[in-house]
Scaffold this motif. Structure first.
Motif, short mmCIF file in Angstrom:
data_model
loop_
_atom_site.label_atom_id
_atom_site.label_comp_id
_atom_site.label_asym_id
_atom_site.label_seq_id
_atom_site.Cartn_x
_atom_site.Cartn_y
_atom_site.Cartn_z
N ILE A 105 0.91 -1.14 -0.12
CA ILE A 105 -0.11 -0.15 -0.03
C ILE A 105 0.71 1.08 -0.32
CG2 ILE A 105 -1.69 0.93 1.38
CD1 ILE A 105 -2.41 -1.31 3.12
N VAL A 106 0.29 1.95 -0.80
CA VAL A 106 1.38 3.16 -0.99
C VAL A 106 -0.11 4.36 -0.80
CG1 VAL A 106 3.36 5.06 -1.74
CG2 VAL A 106 2.71 2.44 -2.36
N LEU A 107 0.18 5.29 0.53
CA LEU A 107 -0.42 6.21 0.37
C LEU A 107 0.48 7.46 0.41
CD1 LEU A 107 -2.25 5.22 4.02
CD2 LEU A 107 -2.51 5.66 2.35
N GLN A 108 -0.41 8.45 -0.48
CA GLN A 108 0.64 9.72 -1.18
C GLN A 108 -0.06 10.76 -0.75
OE1 GLN A 108 2.26 7.70 -4.93
NE2 GLN A 108 0.86 8.37 -5.34
N GLY A 109 0.78 11.52 -0.28
CA GLY A 109 0.75 13.32 -0.17
C GLY A 109 0.04 13.21 0.79
N LEU A 110 0.63 12.80 1.50
CA LEU A 110 0.32 12.58 3.69
C LEU A 110 0.43 14.04 4.51
CD1 LEU A 110 1.34 9.33 4.47
CD2 LEU A 110 -1.21 10.30 3.86
N HIS A 111 1.43 14.94 3.41
CA HIS A 111 1.81 16.50 3.93
C HIS A 111 0.66 16.99 4.04
CE1 HIS A 111 2.65 15.71 -0.34
NE2 HIS A 111 2.71 17.18 -0.58
N ASN A 135 5.10 10.42 1.27
CA ASN A 135 4.56 8.86 1.28
C ASN A 135 4.73 8.09 2.86
OD1 ASN A 135 3.93 10.06 -1.03
ND2 ASN A 135 4.94 8.99 -2.48
N ALA A 136 3.92 7.29 2.76
CA ALA A 136 4.29 6.65 3.52
C ALA A 136 3.96 4.88 2.63
CB ALA A 136 2.84 5.68 4.68
N TYR A 137 4.97 3.85 2.85
CA TYR A 137 4.55 2.54 2.32
C TYR A 137 4.46 1.69 3.11
CZ TYR A 137 7.02 4.90 -1.51
OH TYR A 137 7.06 5.17 -2.30
N ILE A 138 3.04 0.37 3.33
CA ILE A 138 2.57 -0.98 4.30
C ILE A 138 3.89 -1.36 3.10
CG2 ILE A 138 1.05 -1.19 5.44
CD1 ILE A 138 1.19 2.68 4.25
N THR A 225 4.33 -6.88 8.77
CA THR A 225 3.38 -5.90 8.21
C THR A 225 5.19 -4.33 8.11
OG1 THR A 225 1.61 -6.57 8.24
CG2 THR A 225 2.44 -4.15 7.49
N SER A 226 5.44 -3.87 7.67
CA SER A 226 6.37 -3.15 7.81
C SER A 226 5.59 -1.71 7.23
CB SER A 226 7.85 -2.83 6.76
OG SER A 226 8.21 -2.05 6.89
N VAL A 227 6.00 -1.24 8.47
CA VAL A 227 4.92 0.90 7.68
C VAL A 227 6.11 1.56 7.92
CG1 VAL A 227 2.89 2.29 8.51
CG2 VAL A 227 3.30 -0.09 8.56
N HIS A 228 7.07 2.34 6.86
CA HIS A 228 7.76 3.28 6.37
C HIS A 228 7.24 4.47 5.99
CE1 HIS A 228 9.18 2.35 2.64
NE2 HIS A 228 9.97 3.72 2.47
N LEU A 229 7.94 5.96 6.37
CA LEU A 229 7.16 7.01 5.42
C LEU A 229 8.57 7.01 4.84
CD1 LEU A 229 5.83 9.87 8.10
CD2 LEU A 229 4.69 8.28 6.55
N THR A 230 8.22 7.84 3.71
CA THR A 230 9.45 8.20 2.48
C THR A 230 9.16 10.15 2.79
OG1 THR A 230 9.56 6.55 1.75
CG2 THR A 230 9.85 8.58 0.86
N ILE A 231 9.81 10.76 3.17
CA ILE A 231 9.63 12.32 2.68
C ILE A 231 11.08 12.50 1.75
CG2 ILE A 231 9.88 14.46 3.67
CD1 ILE A 231 9.82 12.56 6.26
N GLY A 232 9.97 12.93 0.83
CA GLY A 232 11.03 13.01 -0.50
C GLY A 232 11.18 14.85 -0.35
N ILE A 233 12.44 14.73 -1.20
CA ILE A 233 12.90 16.28 -0.88
C ILE A 233 13.17 16.67 -2.56
CG2 ILE A 233 14.62 18.28 0.17
CD1 ILE A 233 12.09 16.61 2.13
N ALA A 234 12.71 17.56 -2.60
CA ALA A 234 13.04 18.25 -4.29
C ALA A 234 13.36 18.89 -4.42
CB ALA A 234 11.17 18.45 -4.77
#
Length: 411
Positions: A105-111, A135-138, A225-234
């Motif tokens: 599962i990818v939850l996008q735009g959580l910011h 984004n969150a990756y589950i 199950t693994s849950v992690h946040l990916t914070i992308g820096i443009a």
């Protein structure tokens, strides 16, 4: 108060030197040392279930993938039912079926959608000076969501729950720009990823991984199950400075002229003299001016253009429409207000007025309000009647306007 509160929360005492030691150059792993719950206020497995079951999220705020292949939207979405007749709302039943079958599962735009991350990302953007998104990756146990690849933005990985093994390989294309995706170098990425990893590390809850853009990576959930946040820096780049500079000098008279009528762009003989003329004009325009004031104006123009871009890319602190209207109605000398958080604005004197430039918004106030505006722009909450340079009635008028324009908020 910590000058870099959000960055410090991720990398600890390294924050003051992180820019010089790691930023955009090499990966870094911060170990939580047993503090597994240190990000629980930002996100959790329960938050995932809440978003999937009761927040009514729609694509593109969610997607699913299996072994590098993104699933069709219809495999995890369905119409929302009576009162929400849309066809792409997330279906909890379908998500369950795909997730139980091994899909990530990818939850996008959580910011933009999850309040704790809205605030944290805003503060992180203040720390870094570059746009960020979350984004969150589950990932189910022993599953890998995506094949080895690189990103065209820097990332911070925050492990929330479960464990995930990360394999990091050196770049095959250093510092890729946004239009240079990993798929342009698919064979080289696969070849590099088949060799020994530069970093092979299992992240546990509370751990943080930093990856500069271009570093190849893949990850696999271990045990559960693994849950992690990916914070992308443009991150803005020197290429952005160069393109902005070209935009600025492109408005000079030597470059504004129209090309010849009926020009054949496929004919090198017609195009070559024009290219040579433009290159000569660019050489002249790009030469470091001998006149310091001219050079300063050029730097100011480029800086202002990039500041406007950042103000457009990064959202400031949200305003509360109802509470703000109530505050305007009840405004008095004892009311306390403060500058809106993360509002990137410039205050400048302009003759008989003081101007506030915030993105595309320009607000002009009488010059006598300059001291009050600058006091508020300093960020500290201030009582209306204590603003310098104005009597109480004038201060109320000025603050009422600033509240209405979304430049200050009730403290």
């Amino acid at each position: 108060m910590d000058a870099l509160p959000a960055l410090t929360r991720m990398v600890g005492d390294l924050a003051p030197t992180f820019g010089a030691d790691y930023w955009s150059t090499k990966p870094y792993v911060y170990e939580s040392r047993g503090d597994a719950q240190r990000f629980d206020d930002l996100f959790s497995a329960d938050a995932v279930d809440e978003l999937v079951t009761s927040r009514g999220i729609r694509t593109p705020f969610m997607r699913m993938a299996t072994e590098g292949t993104v699933l069709a939207q219809k495999s995890y979405t369905a119409p929302g039912g009576f009162g929400a007749e849309v066809g792409d709302q997330v279906s909890s039943e379908k998500v369950l079926a795909e997730f139980a079958g091994g899909a990530t599962i990818v939850l996008q735009g959580l910011h933009r959608t999850w309040p704790p991350l809205v605030e944290f990302t805003r503060r992180l953007t203040d720390d870094l000076g570059h746009p960020a998104q979350v984004n969150a990756y589950i990932t189910p146990a022993s599953s890998r969501g995506f094949d080895p690849h690189y990103d065209v933005h820097d990332v911070f990985v925050l492990q929330i729950s479960g464990e995930k093994q990360w394999r990091i390989h050196r770049p095959v294309h250093v510092d890729p720009l946004r239009d240079q995706p990993w798929s342009d170098h698919r064979a080289a990425v696969a070849a590099e990823a088949s060799g020994a990893a530069h970093i092979d590390r299992v992240l546990q809850p509370g751990d943080v991984l930093y990856l500069p853009r271009g570093w190849i990576h893949s990850a696999e959930a271990l045990g559960g199950t693994s849950v992690h946040l990916t914070i992308g820096i443009a991150a803005y780049t020197r290429a952005d400075v160069a393109s902005t500079l070209l935009e600025v000098i492109g408005k000079t008279p030597a470059l504004r002229g129209s090309l010849p009528l009926g020009i054949d762009f496929s004919d090198p003989a017609e195009v070559q003299p024009i290219v040579e003329q433009v290159l000569e004009s660019l050489r002249a325009a790009l030469a470091v001016p001998d006149d310091r004031s001219t050079a300063a104006r050029q730097v100011q123009s480029v800086g202002a253009a990039l500041a406007r871009r950042l103000a457009t890319d990064v959202k400031p602190e949200p305003v509360s429409p109802l509470a703000t209207v109530d505050a305007i109605a009840a405004l008095s000398a004892t009311s306390r207000v403060r500058w809106r958080g993360s509002l990137r604005a410039r205050v400048e004197d302009a003759g008989e007025t003081v101007r506030i430039l915030a993105g595309t918004k320009v607000l002009a106030l009488p010059a006598e309000a300059a001291s009050a505006v600058r006091a508020l722009a300093g960020g500290a909450p201030t009582a209306v009647g204590a603003l310098p340079g104005l009597d109480t009635d004038s201060a109320i008028v000025v603050v009422r306007r600033l509240l209405r324009e979304g430049l200050v908020v009730p403290a």
